[in-house]
Design a protein around this motif. Structure first.
Motif, short mmCIF file in Angstrom:
data_model
loop_
_atom_site.label_atom_id
_atom_site.label_comp_id
_atom_site.label_asym_id
_atom_site.label_seq_id
_atom_site.Cartn_x
_atom_site.Cartn_y
_atom_site.Cartn_z
N LYS A 1 0.73 -1.22 0.00
CA LYS A 1 -0.03 -0.02 0.06
C LYS A 1 1.01 1.25 -0.09
CE LYS A 1 -3.40 -2.66 2.69
NZ LYS A 1 -2.37 -3.71 3.18
N LYS B 1 -7.53 7.88 -4.03
CA LYS B 1 -8.65 7.41 -4.04
C LYS B 1 -8.58 5.84 -4.27
CE LYS B 1 -13.34 7.22 -6.71
NZ LYS B 1 -13.45 6.31 -5.91
N ILE B 2 -7.82 5.45 -5.10
CA ILE B 2 -7.44 4.03 -5.27
C ILE B 2 -7.29 3.17 -3.97
CG2 ILE B 2 -6.25 2.12 -6.35
CD1 ILE B 2 -5.99 4.04 -8.94
N ARG C 1 -7.79 4.32 -1.07
CA ARG C 1 -8.99 4.45 0.15
C ARG C 1 -9.87 3.43 -0.12
NH1 ARG C 1 -9.64 9.54 -0.47
NH2 ARG C 1 -11.25 9.25 -2.14
N ASP C 2 -10.44 3.07 -1.60
CA ASP C 2 -11.17 2.47 -1.96
C ASP C 2 -10.81 0.86 -1.54
OD1 ASP C 2 -12.68 4.37 -2.80
OD2 ASP C 2 -12.39 3.80 -5.00
N LEU C 3 -9.84 0.57 -1.75
CA LEU C 3 -9.17 -0.45 -1.33
C LEU C 3 -9.20 -1.00 0.26
CD1 LEU C 3 -5.96 -0.78 -3.76
CD2 LEU C 3 -7.99 -2.38 -3.90
N GLU C 4 -8.94 0.10 0.96
CA GLU C 4 -9.10 -0.01 2.41
C GLU C 4 -10.47 -0.40 2.93
OE1 GLU C 4 -7.92 -0.39 6.40
OE2 GLU C 4 -6.42 -0.14 4.54
N GLU C 5 -11.25 0.29 2.07
CA GLU C 5 -12.78 0.02 2.53
C GLU C 5 -13.26 -1.20 2.16
OE1 GLU C 5 -15.07 3.27 0.59
OE2 GLU C 5 -14.16 4.93 1.58
N VAL C 6 -12.81 -2.00 1.39
CA VAL C 6 -13.20 -3.69 1.06
C VAL C 6 -12.31 -4.46 1.95
CG1 VAL C 6 -14.08 -2.84 -0.91
CG2 VAL C 6 -11.80 -3.68 -0.82
N TYR D 1 -8.93 -4.85 1.69
CA TYR D 1 -7.66 -5.06 0.96
C TYR D 1 -6.33 -5.29 1.77
CZ TYR D 1 -3.68 -5.05 -2.40
OH TYR D 1 -2.65 -5.29 -2.97
N ASN E 1 -8.41 -10.08 0.66
CA ASN E 1 -8.67 -9.34 1.66
C ASN E 1 -8.09 -9.66 3.05
OD1 ASN E 1 -9.85 -11.75 2.74
ND2 ASN E 1 -12.13 -10.95 1.99
N GLU F 1 -11.07 -10.63 -6.01
CA GLU F 1 -11.16 -10.04 -7.29
C GLU F 1 -10.13 -10.26 -8.05
OE1 GLU F 1 -11.85 -5.53 -8.79
OE2 GLU F 1 -10.56 -5.53 -7.26
#
Length: 184
Positions: free
Chosen positions: A22, A71-72, A74-79, A81, A110, A117
């Motif tokens: 990350k 953004k990329i 942050r989106d990964l953190e939300e799922v 990753y 995850n 994915e």
């Protein structure tokens, strides 16, 4: 051909390591410090990876890469990753530029260790315009597709036809998690 194959493989070992850690800033150093083209699903996105002063004109026609990278990740953190693994399936030459094209796939996991994915990728890699201690290539253009989007197709021939490349030079598929030491 073998030296180029080894350099491409080394690039993806580094990419896999940086992305899985990350390391947003380290990830951005792997892209050309200028305007980039991303082809994702039904969108084509122009992004500028550099300062306003380096290329004011490009900034007018392309979104800045740094906010996009936030953004990329942050989106990964939300799922949830945790890491990615990559496999390089084939390399070839981009007809128009002479750059290297690499047909790859990536799996994302995850924090529970579940693969959530699967992504198909083609990277157009050129010689670095800015020196980098770890790699000799930079990403100039990339195509991304997932299970919901067939992309150019699974075979090197499909990719050749869709992207207008000369014959791919098949290389041994390292398999997911076998590129680098800690990648799997």
């Amino acid at each position: 051909a073998m030296a180029r194959s080894a350099a491409v493989r080394s690039f993806f070992v580094h990419l896999e390591t940086v992305f899985s850690a990350k390391d947003r800033a380290g990830w951005l150093t792997l892209f050309r410090p200028a305007e980039l083209d991303f082809h994702m699903k039904d969108r084509h996105v122009n992004v500028h990876n550099g300062s306003f002063f380096e290329s004011a004109w490009a900034m007018l026609s392309a979104g800045p890469a740094v906010p996009m990278s936030y953004k990329i990740f942050r989106d990964l953190e939300e799922v949830g990753y945790d890491r990615s693994t990559m496999a390089v399936h084939a390399i070839g030459e981009h007809k128009a530029s002479g750059d290297v094209l690499s047909h790859c796939s990536a799996l994302r996991y995850n924090r529970a260790g579940e693969m959530y994915e699967s992504i198909g990728l083609v990277y157009r890699l050129g010689s670095r315009t800015v020196p980098h201690a770890e790699v000799e290539f930079e990403i100039r253009e990339m195509w991304v597709w997932d299970g919901d989007d067939a992309g150019p197709g699974p075979t090197p021939e499909d990719v050749e036809q869709a992207l207008g490349v000369s014959a791919f030079e098949p290389i041994e598929d390292a398999g997911h998690g076998e590129l680098g030491e800690g990648g799997g």
